[in-house]
Design a protein around this motif. Structure first.
Motif, PDB file in Angstrom:
ATOM      1  N   GLN A  49      14.114  33.600  10.292  1.00 32.83           N
ATOM      2  CA  GLN A  49      14.017  32.930  11.580  1.00 32.83           C
ATOM      3  C   GLN A  49      12.747  33.431  12.255  1.00 32.83           C
ATOM      4  O   GLN A  49      12.566  34.633  12.451  1.00 32.83           O
ATOM      5  CB  GLN A  49      15.229  33.224  12.456  1.00 32.83           C
ATOM      6  N   ARG A  50      11.874  32.492  12.558  1.00 34.36           N
ATOM      7  CA  ARG A  50      10.599  32.845  13.172  1.00 34.36           C
ATOM      8  C   ARG A  50      10.827  33.444  14.563  1.00 34.36           C
ATOM      9  O   ARG A  50      11.732  33.019  15.284  1.00 34.36           O
ATOM     10  CB  ARG A  50       9.708  31.599  13.268  1.00 34.36           C
ATOM     11  N   ALA A  51       9.995  34.415  14.911  1.00 30.89           N
ATOM     12  CA  ALA A  51      10.105  35.051  16.231  1.00 30.89           C
ATOM     13  C   ALA A  51       9.974  33.989  17.329  1.00 30.89           C
ATOM     14  O   ALA A  51       9.242  33.011  17.186  1.00 30.89           O
ATOM     15  CB  ALA A  51       9.033  36.121  16.380  1.00 30.89           C
ATOM     16  N   LYS A  52      10.691  34.201  18.403  1.00 30.91           N
ATOM     17  CA  LYS A  52      10.702  33.225  19.503  1.00 30.91           C
ATOM     18  C   LYS A  52       9.381  33.172  20.275  1.00 30.91           C
ATOM     19  O   LYS A  52       9.130  32.230  21.017  1.00 30.91           O
ATOM     20  CB  LYS A  52      11.873  33.510  20.426  1.00 30.91           C
ATOM     21  N   ASN A  53       8.513  34.163  20.058  1.00 28.39           N
ATOM     22  CA  ASN A  53       7.219  34.167  20.758  1.00 28.39           C
ATOM     23  C   ASN A  53       6.097  33.555  19.914  1.00 28.39           C
ATOM     24  O   ASN A  53       4.945  33.560  20.324  1.00 28.39           O
ATOM     25  CB  ASN A  53       6.846  35.598  21.170  1.00 28.39           C
ATOM     26  N   LYS A  54       6.407  33.018  18.734  1.00 29.79           N
ATOM     27  CA  LYS A  54       5.393  32.412  17.872  1.00 29.79           C
ATOM     28  C   LYS A  54       4.874  31.120  18.515  1.00 29.79           C
ATOM     29  O   LYS A  54       5.628  30.414  19.186  1.00 29.79           O
ATOM     30  CB  LYS A  54       5.980  32.092  16.482  1.00 29.79           C
ATOM     31  N   ASP A  55       3.589  30.813  18.282  1.00 28.01           N
ATOM     32  CA  ASP A  55       3.051  29.574  18.854  1.00 28.01           C
ATOM     33  C   ASP A  55       3.395  28.351  18.009  1.00 28.01           C
ATOM     34  O   ASP A  55       3.336  27.229  18.492  1.00 28.01           O
ATOM     35  CB  ASP A  55       1.537  29.679  19.092  1.00 28.01           C
ATOM     36  N   THR A  56       3.786  28.560  16.755  1.00 29.26           N
ATOM     37  CA  THR A  56       4.194  27.441  15.905  1.00 29.26           C
ATOM     38  C   THR A  56       5.651  27.630  15.482  1.00 29.26           C
ATOM     39  O   THR A  56       6.024  28.674  14.961  1.00 29.26           O
ATOM     40  CB  THR A  56       3.302  27.326  14.645  1.00 29.26           C
ATOM     41  N   HIS A  57       6.475  26.641  15.766  1.00 30.96           N
ATOM     42  CA  HIS A  57       7.891  26.606  15.385  1.00 30.96           C
ATOM     43  C   HIS A  57       8.679  27.852  15.785  1.00 30.96           C
ATOM     44  O   HIS A  57       9.398  28.432  14.965  1.00 30.96           O
ATOM     45  CB  HIS A  57       8.025  26.355  13.884  1.00 30.96           C
ATOM     46  N   GLN A 107       1.482  18.348  14.603  1.00 34.80           N
ATOM     47  CA  GLN A 107       1.000  18.380  15.990  1.00 34.80           C
ATOM     48  C   GLN A 107       2.093  18.997  16.854  1.00 34.80           C
ATOM     49  O   GLN A 107       3.099  18.355  17.151  1.00 34.80           O
ATOM     50  CB  GLN A 107       0.690  16.958  16.464  1.00 34.80           C
ATOM     51  N   HIS A 108       1.908  20.263  17.246  1.00 35.56           N
ATOM     52  CA  HIS A 108       2.901  20.960  18.073  1.00 35.56           C
ATOM     53  C   HIS A 108       2.836  20.482  19.517  1.00 35.56           C
ATOM     54  O   HIS A 108       3.862  20.276  20.146  1.00 35.56           O
ATOM     55  CB  HIS A 108       2.682  22.475  18.013  1.00 35.56           C
ATOM     56  N   HIS A 109       1.641  20.360  20.028  1.00 37.72           N
ATOM     57  CA  HIS A 109       1.380  19.793  21.350  1.00 37.72           C
ATOM     58  C   HIS A 109      -0.097  19.437  21.396  1.00 37.72           C
ATOM     59  O   HIS A 109      -0.803  19.611  20.407  1.00 37.72           O
ATOM     60  CB  HIS A 109       1.803  20.739  22.487  1.00 37.72           C
ATOM     61  N   LEU A 113      -2.800  21.620  16.825  1.00 37.20           N
ATOM     62  CA  LEU A 113      -2.633  20.814  15.617  1.00 37.20           C
ATOM     63  C   LEU A 113      -2.823  21.743  14.426  1.00 37.20           C
ATOM     64  O   LEU A 113      -3.931  22.199  14.157  1.00 37.20           O
ATOM     65  CB  LEU A 113      -3.646  19.665  15.578  1.00 37.20           C
ATOM     66  N   ASP A 114      -1.720  22.069  13.758  1.00 36.80           N
ATOM     67  CA  ASP A 114      -1.754  23.000  12.634  1.00 36.80           C
ATOM     68  C   ASP A 114      -1.986  22.222  11.343  1.00 36.80           C
ATOM     69  O   ASP A 114      -1.163  21.389  10.964  1.00 36.80           O
ATOM     70  CB  ASP A 114      -0.428  23.766  12.576  1.00 36.80           C
ATOM     71  N   CYS A 115      -3.109  22.477  10.676  1.00 38.79           N
ATOM     72  CA  CYS A 115      -3.484  21.806   9.433  1.00 38.79           C
ATOM     73  C   CYS A 115      -3.706  22.868   8.361  1.00 38.79           C
ATOM     74  O   CYS A 115      -4.679  23.617   8.436  1.00 38.79           O
ATOM     75  CB  CYS A 115      -4.750  20.983   9.631  1.00 38.79           C
TER      76      CYS A 115
END
Length: 182
Positions: A49-57, A107-109, A113-115
């Motif tokens: 489970q990804r940390a809640k402070n991550k910028d992606t997901h 596209q998170h916001h 844009l994570d590519c």
């Protein structure tokens, strides 16, 4: 954590240029990453489970280990380093089976844009689950889930929302490859 990463073209080829990860995410520039899927001989997959402070997901369940490849860093060395950093497990190159490289764009916001091109590996988890050590800044939780349960959750309209939204084809490729190795 911001870091210098290599720039890839839209076909996944290295351009010879580097950029800060934050800038690549802001501008939607392709870059390399690693995914390492760990599985047990009992037919379970390790998910994090990804940390809640991550910028992606943030807070979503994801591949066992994922990370960016540093500028100029060897793909295999990056995979080994990320496994050690995120779950405290020492693995060797011989324990990694390269499944392939997969193109991903999300596209998170409007400013993210994570590519990426995910260099994806499989590895058998031979260490007891209780011996794994989570990197608190990256990982909120770890779990083992059976291949069957994982597949059912990914296919469920409700349960699938707790996972990083990769293409279903990607998940199926990984799960089929693990099944073949059991």
């Amino acid at each position: 954590m911001d870091e210098l990463i290599d720039i890839l073209d839209t076909d996944g080829n290295y351009t010879g240029n580097s950029i800060m990860k934050s800038e690549a995410h802001k501008r939607g520039i392709f870059h390399p990453s690693i995914h390492v899927w760990l599985y047990t001989k009992n037919g379970e997959v390790l998910i994090q489970q990804r940390a809640k402070n991550k910028d992606t997901h943030p807070g979503l369940w994801d591949v066992s280990v994922a990370g960016h490849i540093g500028a100029g860093e060897d793909v295999m060395e990056s995979a080994i380093r990320e496994v050690k950093e995120e779950i405290g497990l020492d693995i060797t190159e011989n324990e990694l089976y390269k499944l392939g490289v997969y193109k991903y764009s999300y596209q998170h916001h409007k400013d993210l844009l994570d590519c990426e091109f995910h260099h994806t590996f499989l590895s058998e988890l031979k260490t007891p689950f209780s011996a794994l050590k989570m990197q608190e800044s990256e990982v909120d939780d770890l779990a083992l889930i059976t291949l069957t349960s994982f597949q059912k959750e990914l296919e469920s309209n409700v349960n699938s929302k707790k996972y990083v939204p990769y293409e279903m084809e990607y998940y199926e490729t990984v799960l089929n490859a693990i099944q073949k190795r059991l």
